[in-house]
Design an enzyme around this catalytic site. Structure first.
Site, PDB file in Angstrom:
ATOM      1  CG  ASN A  14      -0.190  36.952  24.935  1.00 32.39           C
ATOM      2  OD1 ASN A  14       0.987  37.283  24.850  1.00 32.39           O
ATOM      3  ND2 ASN A  14      -1.183  37.675  24.427  1.00 32.39           N
ATOM      4  CE  LYS A  16      -2.270  40.261  26.686  1.00 28.81           C
ATOM      5  NZ  LYS A  16      -3.492  41.029  26.730  1.00 28.81           N
ATOM      6  CG  HIS A 104      -3.122  39.708  20.934  1.00 24.83           C
ATOM      7  ND1 HIS A 104      -3.520  40.928  21.422  1.00 24.83           N
ATOM      8  CD2 HIS A 104      -3.419  38.795  21.893  1.00 24.83           C
ATOM      9  CE1 HIS A 104      -4.028  40.752  22.633  1.00 24.83           C
ATOM     10  NE2 HIS A 104      -3.986  39.469  22.939  1.00 24.83           N
ATOM     11  CD  GLU A 106      -2.948  43.399  24.033  1.00 22.67           C
ATOM     12  OE1 GLU A 106      -1.800  42.920  23.998  1.00 22.67           O
ATOM     13  OE2 GLU A 106      -3.765  43.155  24.948  1.00 22.67           O
ATOM     14  CD  GLU A 175      -6.921  36.441  22.946  1.00 24.65           C
ATOM     15  OE1 GLU A 175      -6.585  35.864  23.976  1.00 24.65           O
ATOM     16  OE2 GLU A 175      -6.284  37.383  22.450  1.00 24.65           O
ATOM     17  N   GLY A 181      -8.050  41.716  29.281  1.00 30.67           N
ATOM     18  CA  GLY A 181      -7.453  42.547  30.327  1.00 30.67           C
ATOM     19  C   GLY A 181      -8.450  43.415  31.068  1.00 30.67           C
ATOM     20  CB  SER A 220     -11.067  38.374  31.635  1.00 33.01           C
ATOM     21  OG  SER A 220     -10.643  39.703  31.389  1.00 33.01           O
TER      22      SER A 220
HETATM   23  P1  PGA Z   1      -6.208  38.494  29.440  1.00 31.53           P
HETATM   24  O1  PGA Z   1      -5.495  38.544  28.009  1.00 31.53           O
HETATM   25  O2  PGA Z   1      -6.275  37.050  29.857  1.00 31.53           O
HETATM   26  O3  PGA Z   1      -5.310  39.323  30.349  1.00 31.53           O
HETATM   27  O4  PGA Z   1      -7.558  39.099  29.285  1.00 31.53           O
HETATM   28  C1  PGA Z   1      -5.730  37.566  27.024  1.00 31.53           C
HETATM   29  C2  PGA Z   1      -4.958  37.893  25.775  1.00 31.53           C
HETATM   30  O5  PGA Z   1      -4.873  39.075  25.424  1.00 31.53           O
HETATM   31  O6  PGA Z   1      -4.403  36.983  25.114  1.00 31.53           O
END
Ligand code: PGA
Length: 257
Positions: A14, A16, A104, A106, A175, A181, A220
């Site tokens: 992903n 982003k 997601h 976010e 997630e 992140g 992560s």
């Molecule tokens: P990350 O993000 O691996 O940077 O923690 C995962 C995601 O948001 O899909």
């Protein structure tokens, strides 16, 4: 009664809101070269990358002849119409997308997406021939107050109610918001516990199909923890953010898949 086979492992990047034409070209070249070099070394896991909309044409051009699939990170729930700035499932299909991430955290937190909206997007994606990667996950406050199962359960139920047995044509991604992140990964045991709970919810309604549901962990995931996470019985791969932007890290995670 035929039980579905355990699903294939899937690792999805992903990206982003990162990248650019030149950056993407370099990253994709390194990923493709790395995959080619490793081919045959272990059973292939499925690989996909999800870019911002403007680069889907680039993905189509670069990845068409490869084993890597691609997709988008969001989509509108309507077929077409006066929705300025929005992108439809058919448009994603035009660019060869196989996947689209929906819900997601976010988007839920920053853009106010509700579980019902996420369910509508997932349904539209399936109708248009795409595979929605439906994300669910709890915040730290929700986990600490013992509400993980009720939160992810509510998020999944909204999709289950809307899709019915078609739920098994989706990919589900757990997630935990506190792990995205942040460098804090859910332990393999914590992740497995929630994955088993989610699969169990699907099994309550569709016992025969639940075993075949592809359930990804995200938050992560790194080369150092991917193998342990993927070894858990209900974890069928990963949704990778930060580490998907570094070819070597992404390839190492794929190798653990
Ligand atoms: P990350 O993000 O691996 O940077 O923690 C995962 C995601 O948001 O899909």
């Amino acid at each position: 009664m035929t039980q579905r086979e355990k699903p294939a492992r899937l690792v999805v990047g992903n990206w982003k809101m990162h990248g650019g034409l030149a950056e993407n070209a370099a990253l994709l070249q390194d990923i493709l070269a790395g995959l080619q070099a490793k081919q045959g070394a272990r059973p292939a896991c499925l690989v996909a990358v999800c870019s911002p909309y403007p680069y889907l044409g680039q993905l189509q051009q670069v990845l068409s002849e490869s084993t890597v699939a691609w997709g988008a990170q969001n989509v509108n729930e309507h077929e077409r119409g006066a929705f300025t700035g929005e992108v439809s499932v058919d448009m994603l299909a035009d660019f060869g997308c196989r996947y689209v991430i929906v819900g997601h955290s976010e988007r839920r937190a920053l853009f106010g997406e509700t579980s019902e909206l996420v369910a509508a997007k997932a349904e539209r994606a399936l109708e248009g021939g795409l595979i929605p990667i439906v994300c669910v996950g709890e915040t730290l406050a929700e986990r600490e107050s013992g509400r993980t199962e009720s939160v992810v359960g509510e998020q999944l139920r909204a999709v289950l109610d809307r899709l019915g047995p078609k739920i098994t044509n989706t990919v589900l991604a757990y997630e935990p918001v506190w792990a995205i992140g942040t460098g804090k990964t859910a332990s393999p045991e914590q992740a497995q516990e929630v994955h088993a709970f989610l699969r169990g919810l699907v099994a309550q309604r569709y016992i025969d199909q639940a075993a075949g549901l592809q359930l990804l962990y995200g938050g992560s995931v790194k080369p150092g923890n991917a193998a342990e996470l993927f070894a858990k019985p209900d974890i069928n791969g990963g949704l990778i953010g930060g580490a998907a932007l570094v070819a070597k890290d992404f390839l190492d995670i794929v190798a653990a898949g």
